[in-house]
Structures are given as C-alpha cells and as structure tokens.
Design a protein around this motif. Structure first.
Motif, PDB file in Angstrom:
ATOM      1  N   ALA A   1       0.814  -1.213   0.000  1.00 20.17           N
ATOM      2  CA  ALA A   1       0.000   0.000   0.000  1.00 20.17           C
ATOM      3  C   ALA A   1       0.847   1.261   0.000  1.00 20.17           C
ATOM      4  O   ALA A   1       0.398   2.317  -0.460  1.00 20.17           O
ATOM      5  N   GLY A   2       2.068   1.152   0.503  1.00 22.73           N
ATOM      6  CA  GLY A   2       2.929   2.320   0.567  1.00 22.73           C
ATOM      7  C   GLY A   2       2.310   3.431   1.391  1.00 22.73           C
ATOM      8  O   GLY A   2       1.823   3.197   2.498  1.00 22.73           O
ATOM      9  N   ASP A   3       2.282   4.637   0.819  1.00 21.38           N
ATOM     10  CA  ASP A   3       1.734   5.785   1.537  1.00 21.38           C
ATOM     11  C   ASP A   3       0.270   6.047   1.213  1.00 21.38           C
ATOM     12  O   ASP A   3      -0.287   7.065   1.642  1.00 21.38           O
ATOM     13  N   ASP A   4      -0.337   5.152   0.456  1.00 18.70           N
ATOM     14  CA  ASP A   4      -1.745   5.328   0.081  1.00 18.70           C
ATOM     15  C   ASP A   4      -2.649   4.730   1.154  1.00 18.70           C
ATOM     16  O   ASP A   4      -2.773   3.508   1.265  1.00 18.70           O
ATOM     17  N   PRO A   5      -3.305   5.563   1.974  1.00 18.81           N
ATOM     18  CA  PRO A   5      -4.137   5.020   3.058  1.00 18.81           C
ATOM     19  C   PRO A   5      -5.329   4.221   2.566  1.00 18.81           C
ATOM     20  O   PRO A   5      -5.842   3.368   3.287  1.00 18.81           O
ATOM     21  N   LEU A   6      -5.770   4.475   1.345  1.00 22.03           N
ATOM     22  CA  LEU A   6      -6.933   3.760   0.817  1.00 22.03           C
ATOM     23  C   LEU A   6      -6.612   2.311   0.467  1.00 22.03           C
ATOM     24  O   LEU A   6      -7.514   1.473   0.383  1.00 22.03           O
ATOM     25  N   LYS A   7      -5.333   2.014   0.284  1.00 22.72           N
ATOM     26  CA  LYS A   7      -4.935   0.657  -0.071  1.00 22.72           C
ATOM     27  C   LYS A   7      -4.518  -0.171   1.142  1.00 22.72           C
ATOM     28  O   LYS A   7      -4.303  -1.385   1.015  1.00 22.72           O
TER      29      LYS A   7
END
Length: 402
Positions: free
Chosen positions: A212-218
């Motif tokens: 997900a990295g820095d993407d909170p939606l993932k």
C-alpha cells in the motif's frame, strides 16, 4: 564498608532522598562477569553510569566515597524470565494479571499495562541484589503478549523500563492445552497450528501494508493483534517460547525457522537430554524454575544439573526463577544449587548476570561491571553463592537501595 564525603551514613542519604552525581567505591574485589578471575579495583560512578574501573582511581572533588576493602562487588543480578509485579504477593485473584484467560491469541497485550511497581517482592529482590527483571505474561495462551525489562525499584513502571518490549511470549505443551482444552486447543498439534496461523496472517498483513505504501486507501484495516506481531516478523524482538519437553523445544525451533524469526527458549526442563542439539541451534536458553516440585508430567525430568550441562556444551544459559514460582530474591540461590549439581561457578555467575542481559537484548546497559553501563552493583561480605553471605549494599543506577 565505610563511607566518606558529604554524607556520614546511608540512613542520612535515604532520609533526605539525596543522591550525589559522583560516587567512588574503593578497594573492592570486583567480579565483573566478563573476566573469570576477580580483581581489586575502584569503581567511579557518574550520573548513574560506571565512568571508570581500575586500581587507585583519583577521587574527583565533591565525590562521595565508599570503602569496600575486603568486600566482594558483583553486577546487579538479572532474571531473564519471571512474572514479578504481574502476579502480586499476598493478594489472590485481584492481584493476578499474568494471564488473559479469555483469548488464546493475545499478542496485543503488554506487560507494562499489568505490572504493579509497588509489589513488595520487587523491593525484596532489589535488596537481595536482583536489580533487573524481565517480566511479562504467563503461558496460558499460545500467544500471550510482550515482556518488558525493568529495574526492581520504582513507583511508576514507565520510569523503571530498561527496554520495552523485549520479546513476544508464546507457549507450548501442557499449559495452553489445559487452559483451552474445551475451546478448540486440546493437542500439541493444535497449539503449533494456531501459532503458524497467527504468524502467516501477520506476514500477509505486513505484505499488504508494504504494497500500500503511503496510500491510506490501499492499506488493510488496522488489526491490533497482527500489528503486535510485526516486530517479531521484522526481527526486532524474538518469540519467547515457553517449552519444557524436548519435543516442544524442537517444535518451537521448527516454527521459528519456518518463518525466519528470532527465538529464545524458556524453561528448557529437558534441555540436558538434548544438549548437543540445542548447542547446535545457537539460541539463548533460560533454565528454570528448578527449585520446585514436579507439578506436572512434563517436569518429571527436572534437575539443577540442566544449566551446567548446557553451559558445558556451549549454550548461552540463563538461570531463572519464574517468580513468583520461586521468589525473585532467591535467584543467586538457584545458581548456587546449579553449582552444587556440577555447574562451573563462573558460568553460574554469568547465568544470572551477562547471559540474561544478552537474552533480553539489554547487555548494553546491564549484566556486567563495565565502563559505560548502568551502575547496578551489589556489595557483599562473601561469595554471592554462599547462603551465609550478607548483602551489604545494592546500587541501582548509582543510587543506594534502602
């Protein structure tokens, strides 16, 4: 042992709650837990740390001095595995916070939330020279939560911590079987499978977080239990595996290897039966409690000879009390009984000092008398393994224990 400087007596220091930034202990015989032979030396303490060690050290201006001529100086003793402060003395059920009995899978629990610093057994231990205790959840659950290493004097656990967390408790053998027999865990196979399942789910959760990295939606939904296992998967803390029987010890090692995680072995009652195998694994082993009746089947081969046999094979051995099973203040006595059963005295000293410090990942601060470490020291009027020896003074971070 005599004192010179700004204060005439220990009582005055305690009564005023005054501690000096400089202290020099002169002319004691130092057992540093590193050198096999003791030696005469002075120890200069500055701001709670050991600043210098050596004969004839100059005393800085304003420094309090203690004359330890004819006395023995040891590192503060360290217990690698106990439950002190979590199963309080003389209280019964209300003072028992050592096991969560409603959830076999409880890695999110933290010892620091259950330790009672004013439990009198902590002060008793400190007065006996046990200055650091690694304490945490019991062995009812397959995963029970994290252990912490604390000093044995204080009123607020946050200020007593040496390191937190130091390990994640897991358990094999009779205890999780007994406690959850009617809740789907009635065999050793079930215990192993539940631990594997937990580690697999945590690994999967970790992979999703990374993807997900820095993407909170993932990111996957927050899971407090799986989050608690990430330090284990990342190699930051080991599994702390309660195991008595040889087969349980091997199961613990097998699962650790499967997931590539660190592990320490706790109790190791049948360790002497598989000493060569354990030596080849190069994992820390904590042996005990041995000063008890064999209260269950998996303890039938319990003996004080175990730590000595393992040490002779090259294992990194700690001796433990499992307090309150054995009172924490009797840690040196347990080492003395191991000597009586054949353990080398120097190995026994290391088994209650530097080895448990390494076991817990805190050897940079405690476990030996070395420059730069915490000034946790025990001054005695004889050999620490002799029952007639008296503790004259204990220091924790350079402060005298009352």
């Amino acid at each position: 042992m005599t004192r010179r400087g700004k204060s005439a007596t220990i009582k005055e220091i305690y009564g005023e709650r005054v501690f000096y930034l400089l202290l020099c202990i002169k002319n004691g015989r130092v057992h540093d837990a590193i050198s096999r032979e003791p030696y005469l030396a002075d120890i200069l303490i500055r701001d709670g740390k050991i600043a210098e060690i050596g004969p004839g050290l100059p005393v800085p201006a304003g420094c309090e001095t203690v004359d330890a001529s004819g006395k023995e100086i040891y590192p503060g003793f360290v217990d690698a595995h106990c439950h002190v402060g979590m199963e309080e003395s003389g209280i019964g059920f209300e003072g028992d916070d050592v096991n969560e009995m409603g959830d076999i899978f409880s890695p999110q629990l933290r010892a620091i939330d259950g330790i009672q610093p004013t439990d009198p057994t902590l002060l008793e231990a400190a007065r006996a020279g046990v200055t650091t205790a690694c304490t945490g959840p019991g062995s009812a659950n397959v995963l029970g939560g994290t252990f912490a290493a604390i000093k044995t004097v204080g009123t607020r656990v946050d200020k007593m911590i040496v390191r937190n967390p130091i390990a994640m408790k897991c358990a094999f053998g009779e205890n999780p079987k007994k406690c959850y027999r009617d809740k789907g865990n009635s065999s050793r196979m079930s215990t192993a499978a539940r631990l594997r399942e937990a580690l697999f789910k945590a690994r999967e959760y970790d992979e999703k977080l990374s993807a997900a990295g820095d993407d909170p939606l993932k990111k996957p939904a927050y899971d407090i239990k799986l989050e608690a296992l990430l330090p284990v998967l990342h190699g930051e803390i080991p599994l702390k595996a309660h195991a008595h029987r040889a087969d349980d010890l091997f199961t613990a090692l097998r699962i650790a290897r499967e997931f590539g995680v660190k592990i320490t072995l706790e109790h190791v009652t049948e360790g002497h039966l598989i000493a060569d195998e354990l030596a080849a694994e190069h994992v820390p082993v904590a042996v005990g409690p041995s000063l008890t009746h064999a209260t269950k089947f998996e303890l039938r081969d319990k003996t004080f000879a175990t730590p000595g046999i393992l040490a002779q094979k090259g294992c990194d051995v700690s001796i433990i009390t499992d307090s309150p099973v054995i009172p924490l203040n009797y840690l040196p006595l347990c080492a003395a009984l191991a000597i009586k059963s054949g353990m080398d005295p120097f190995d026994a000293l290391r088994a209650i000092t530097i080895n448990p410090a390494r076991h817990a990942g805190i050897a940079d601060r405690v476990g030996s008398i070395e420059k730069g470490k915490d000034a946790d020291l025990v001054i005695m009027d004889g050999n620490c393994f002799a029952v007639e020896t008296n503790v004259l003074q204990v220091y924790i971070e350079g402060k005298p224990v009352k």
